[in-house]
Design an enzyme around this catalytic site. Structure first.
Site, mmCIF file in Angstrom:
data_model
loop_
_atom_site.group_PDB
_atom_site.id
_atom_site.type_symbol
_atom_site.label_atom_id
_atom_site.label_comp_id
_atom_site.label_asym_id
_atom_site.label_seq_id
_atom_site.Cartn_x
_atom_site.Cartn_y
_atom_site.Cartn_z
ATOM 1 N N GLY A 154 0.833 -1.217 0.000
ATOM 2 C CA GLY A 154 0.000 0.000 0.000
ATOM 3 C C GLY A 154 0.854 1.248 0.000
ATOM 4 O O GLY A 154 0.678 2.129 0.838
ATOM 5 N N ARG B 195 0.753 6.213 -1.221
ATOM 6 C CA ARG B 195 0.388 7.449 -0.512
ATOM 7 C C ARG B 195 0.622 7.291 0.989
ATOM 8 O O ARG B 195 0.924 6.202 1.465
ATOM 9 C CB ARG B 195 -1.056 7.842 -0.806
ATOM 10 C CG ARG B 195 -2.064 6.867 -0.239
ATOM 11 C CD ARG B 195 -3.480 7.354 -0.491
ATOM 12 N NE ARG B 195 -4.388 6.837 0.502
ATOM 13 C CZ ARG B 195 -5.651 6.502 0.269
ATOM 14 N NH1 ARG B 195 -6.156 6.660 -0.927
ATOM 15 N NH2 ARG B 195 -6.403 6.029 1.247
ATOM 16 N N ASN C 132 2.122 -2.291 5.484
ATOM 17 C CA ASN C 132 1.570 -0.954 5.697
ATOM 18 C C ASN C 132 0.111 -0.835 5.263
ATOM 19 O O ASN C 132 -0.653 -0.085 5.882
ATOM 20 C CB ASN C 132 2.425 0.059 4.929
ATOM 21 C CG ASN C 132 1.759 1.411 4.852
ATOM 22 O OD1 ASN C 132 1.768 2.171 5.823
ATOM 23 N ND2 ASN C 132 1.144 1.729 3.709
ATOM 24 N N SER D 274 -1.409 0.205 15.470
ATOM 25 C CA SER D 274 -1.916 1.552 15.720
ATOM 26 C C SER D 274 -2.068 1.729 17.221
ATOM 27 O O SER D 274 -2.282 0.748 17.950
ATOM 28 C CB SER D 274 -3.288 1.723 15.070
ATOM 29 O OG SER D 274 -3.933 2.871 15.565
ATOM 30 N N TYR E 146 -11.448 -1.801 13.556
ATOM 31 C CA TYR E 146 -10.055 -1.384 13.323
ATOM 32 C C TYR E 146 -9.168 -1.770 14.513
ATOM 33 O O TYR E 146 -8.066 -2.298 14.331
ATOM 34 C CB TYR E 146 -10.047 0.125 13.090
ATOM 35 C CG TYR E 146 -8.706 0.716 12.725
ATOM 36 C CD1 TYR E 146 -8.145 0.517 11.467
ATOM 37 C CD2 TYR E 146 -8.004 1.499 13.646
ATOM 38 C CE1 TYR E 146 -6.920 1.077 11.130
ATOM 39 C CE2 TYR E 146 -6.787 2.073 13.310
ATOM 40 C CZ TYR E 146 -6.247 1.854 12.052
ATOM 41 O OH TYR E 146 -5.029 2.412 11.727
ATOM 42 N N ALA F 88 -9.656 -4.131 16.684
ATOM 43 C CA ALA F 88 -9.493 -5.599 16.702
ATOM 44 C C ALA F 88 -8.400 -6.007 15.717
ATOM 45 O O ALA F 88 -7.524 -6.823 16.031
ATOM 46 C CB ALA F 88 -10.808 -6.282 16.343
ATOM 47 N N LYS G 211 -5.905 -4.184 14.550
ATOM 48 C CA LYS G 211 -4.564 -3.691 14.898
ATOM 49 C C LYS G 211 -4.021 -4.356 16.165
ATOM 50 O O LYS G 211 -2.803 -4.512 16.313
ATOM 51 C CB LYS G 211 -4.587 -2.160 15.042
ATOM 52 C CG LYS G 211 -4.860 -1.438 13.708
ATOM 53 C CD LYS G 211 -3.795 -1.760 12.668
ATOM 54 C CE LYS G 211 -3.959 -0.990 11.372
ATOM 55 N NZ LYS G 211 -2.908 -1.300 10.395
ATOM 56 N N ILE H 33 -1.533 10.524 12.834
ATOM 57 C CA ILE H 33 -0.557 11.024 11.863
ATOM 58 C C ILE H 33 -1.329 11.768 10.774
ATOM 59 O O ILE H 33 -2.422 11.332 10.364
ATOM 60 C CB ILE H 33 0.230 9.840 11.233
ATOM 61 C CG1 ILE H 33 0.862 8.951 12.319
ATOM 62 C CG2 ILE H 33 1.278 10.342 10.246
ATOM 63 C CD1 ILE H 33 1.904 9.598 13.214
HETATM 64 P P1 NAD Z 1 -3.708 5.667 3.673
HETATM 65 O O1 NAD Z 1 -5.164 5.366 3.589
HETATM 66 O O2 NAD Z 1 -3.220 7.023 3.311
HETATM 67 O O3 NAD Z 1 -2.897 4.613 2.785
HETATM 68 C C1 NAD Z 1 -3.170 3.245 2.855
HETATM 69 C C2 NAD Z 1 -2.659 2.608 1.580
HETATM 70 O O4 NAD Z 1 -2.992 1.213 1.615
HETATM 71 C C3 NAD Z 1 -3.323 3.182 0.318
HETATM 72 O O5 NAD Z 1 -2.346 3.399 -0.668
HETATM 73 C C4 NAD Z 1 -4.288 2.082 -0.105
HETATM 74 O O6 NAD Z 1 -4.528 2.050 -1.502
HETATM 75 C C5 NAD Z 1 -3.533 0.850 0.362
HETATM 76 N N1 NAD Z 1 -4.397 -0.318 0.502
HETATM 77 C C6 NAD Z 1 -5.574 -0.415 1.185
HETATM 78 N N2 NAD Z 1 -6.072 -1.650 1.066
HETATM 79 C C7 NAD Z 1 -5.203 -2.360 0.297
HETATM 80 C C8 NAD Z 1 -5.172 -3.694 -0.177
HETATM 81 N N3 NAD Z 1 -6.155 -4.548 0.099
HETATM 82 N N4 NAD Z 1 -4.124 -4.097 -0.938
HETATM 83 C C9 NAD Z 1 -3.123 -3.227 -1.246
HETATM 84 N N5 NAD Z 1 -3.110 -1.946 -0.829
HETATM 85 C C10 NAD Z 1 -4.131 -1.518 -0.064
HETATM 86 O O7 NAD Z 1 -3.276 5.240 5.144
HETATM 87 P P2 NAD Z 1 -2.096 5.794 6.091
HETATM 88 O O8 NAD Z 1 -2.694 6.791 6.975
HETATM 89 O O9 NAD Z 1 -0.893 6.105 5.305
HETATM 90 O O10 NAD Z 1 -1.860 4.484 6.983
HETATM 91 C C11 NAD Z 1 -0.900 3.493 6.652
HETATM 92 C C12 NAD Z 1 -0.927 2.410 7.715
HETATM 93 O O11 NAD Z 1 -0.685 2.995 9.003
HETATM 94 C C13 NAD Z 1 -2.273 1.693 7.831
HETATM 95 O O12 NAD Z 1 -2.064 0.329 8.138
HETATM 96 C C14 NAD Z 1 -2.922 2.394 9.007
HETATM 97 O O13 NAD Z 1 -3.888 1.592 9.636
HETATM 98 C C15 NAD Z 1 -1.736 2.686 9.896
HETATM 99 N N6 NAD Z 1 -1.952 3.805 10.806
HETATM 100 C C16 NAD Z 1 -2.203 5.062 10.349
HETATM 101 C C17 NAD Z 1 -2.414 6.088 11.271
HETATM 102 C C18 NAD Z 1 -2.679 7.514 10.852
HETATM 103 O O14 NAD Z 1 -2.894 8.351 11.726
HETATM 104 N N7 NAD Z 1 -2.676 7.857 9.587
HETATM 105 C C19 NAD Z 1 -2.371 5.820 12.636
HETATM 106 C C20 NAD Z 1 -2.111 4.523 13.056
HETATM 107 C C21 NAD Z 1 -1.897 3.521 12.141
#
Ligand code: NAD
Length: 250
Positions: free
Chosen positions: A12, A15, A93, A145, A158, A160, A162, A191
Site C-alpha cells: 500500500g 500514498r 503498511n 496503531s 479497526y 481488533a 490492529k 498522523i
Molecule cells: P492511507 O489510507 O493514506 O494509505 C493506505 C494505503 O494502503 C493506500 O495506498 C491504499 O490504496 C492501500 N491499501 C488499502 N487496502 C489495500 C489492499 N487490500 N491491498 C493493497 N493496498 C491496499 O493510510 P495511512 O494513513 O498512510 O496508513 C498506513 C498504515 O498505518 C495503515 O495500516 C494504518 O492503519 C496505519 N496507521 C495510520 C495512522 C494515521 O494516523 N494515519 C495511525 C495509526 C496507524
C-alpha cells in the site's frame, strides 16, 4: 542508517505513511518494491514515486495487486523473488478504516477491515517468512496503531485488527527468531494523512489534548522508526511494538 543492497517491499505504498516509508528506505539505499492496486490513477502515482526513488540511485520494482486476495499476494511475491532473488525487509503498511459505533457498524464493515488489515498482513507475513527463513535473515515490520493498544470509540473493527497485528507479530517473532528474522510492529498515533484528514475538528482537538507532545505526527516520524527497525542497528530487537504517537499510549 545504511540499507544499501537490501530489498524492501512496502504494501500500500503510493500514498501516506507507505509512500514516505518507500522514499525513506530508498534514501537509506534500499532497493524498493512499490505496491499499488490498479484503480483510478494509481499506476501513474506508482510510476511517479518510482522515479523519485530512482533519484536515490536504487532499483525499483512496481507490483500491482490486492494484499488480501491470495492469488494477487502469491503472484506479487513471485515477481519480487524472480526480479531481486531475495527479500530483506517487509513493511505491512496497507490498511483501511470503516468507522462507526458498534450498533451502526455493518458486518461487512467489520469483515472488510479484518480482511485487509489482518488477513492481508498474515498472507504477506507467510510469503515473506518462506523467503526469509531460507535466507536466514530478514525484517518484518507491521503497522499496528495506538488504537490497537488503547481502543477507540467508533473503531471496534479497526482496533481488533490492529491488536491482532500485535498478536501475530509476537507469535511470529517467536517462530522466526532462531532463523535470524526479526518481527516487530510500529504503532502510530494520529498522523497527518488521508486517513485522519476527514476527522471532525472537535475530535481532532480532543485527540490533541490527549497527546503529551500536543500535535499530530508526520508520515516521516513513522517512516524513520520503520527504517530503524529495518536496519542492522536493530538486530537485537524482536517481538516489540514501537509507539510513534507523541506519548499518547504509555
Ligand atoms: P492511507 O489510507 O493514506 O494509505 C493506505 C494505503 O494502503 C493506500 O495506498 C491504499 O490504496 C492501500 N491499501 C488499502 N487496502 C489495500 C489492499 N487490500 N491491498 C493493497 N493496498 C491496499 O493510510 P495511512 O494513513 O498512510 O496508513 C498506513 C498504515 O498505518 C495503515 O495500516 C494504518 O492503519 C496505519 N496507521 C495510520 C495512522 C494515521 O494516523 N494515519 C495511525 C495509526 C496507524
Amino acid at each position: 542508517m545504511n540499507l544499501k543492497n537490501k530489498v524492501a517491499f512496502v504494501t500500500g505504498s503510493i500514498r501516506g505513511i507507505g509512500r514516505e516509508t518507500v522514499l525513506t528506505l530508498a534514501r537509506y539505499g534500499a532497493n524498493v518494491v512499490i505496491n499499488f492496486r490498479d484503480h483510478n490513477n494509481n499506476r501513474d502515482l506508482a510510476e511517479a514515486l518510482k522515479k523519485e526513488c530512482e533519484a536515490f540511485g536504487v532499483e525499483v520494482l512496481l507490483v500491482e495487486g490486492d494484499i488480501c486476495h491470495e492469488d494477487d499476494n502469491t503472484r506479487m511475491f513471485k515477481e519480487i523473488k524472480s526480479h531481486f532473488k531475495r527479500l530483506d525487509i517487509l513493511v505491512n503498511n496497507a490498511g483501511i478504516t470503516r468507522d462507526n459505533l458498534i450498533l451502526r457498524m455493518k458486518t461487512e464493515d467489520f469483515n472488510d477491515v479484518i480482511d485487509v488489515n489482518l488477513k492481508g498482513t498474515f498472507l504477506c507475513m507467510k510469503q515473506a517468512s518462506r523467503l526469509m527463513m531460507k535466507q536466514k535473515s530478514g525484517r518484518i515490520i507491521s503497522l499496528s496503531s495506538v488504537v490497537g493498544v488503547m481502543g477507540n470509540a467508533g473503531q471496534v473493527n479497526y482496533s481488533a485488527s490492529k491488536a491482532g497485528v500485535i498478536g501475530m507479530t509476537k507469535s511470529l517473532a517467536r517462530e522466526l527468531g532462531s532463523r535470524g528474522v526479526t518481527v516487530n510492529a510500529v504503532a502510530p498515533g494520529f498522523i497527518e494523512t488521508a486517513m485522519t484528514s476527514s476527522l471532525p475538528e472537535e475530535i481532532v482537538e480532543t485527540m490533541k489534548s490527549q497527546i503529551p507532545l500536543g500535535s499530530f505526527g508526520q508520515c516521516q516520524d513513522v517512516a524513520e522508526a520503520i527504517a530503524f527497525l529495518a536496519s542492522d542497528e536493530a538486530r537485537y530487537i524482536t517481538g516489540q511494538v514501537l509507539c510513534v504517537d507523541g506519548g499518547m499510549a504509555m
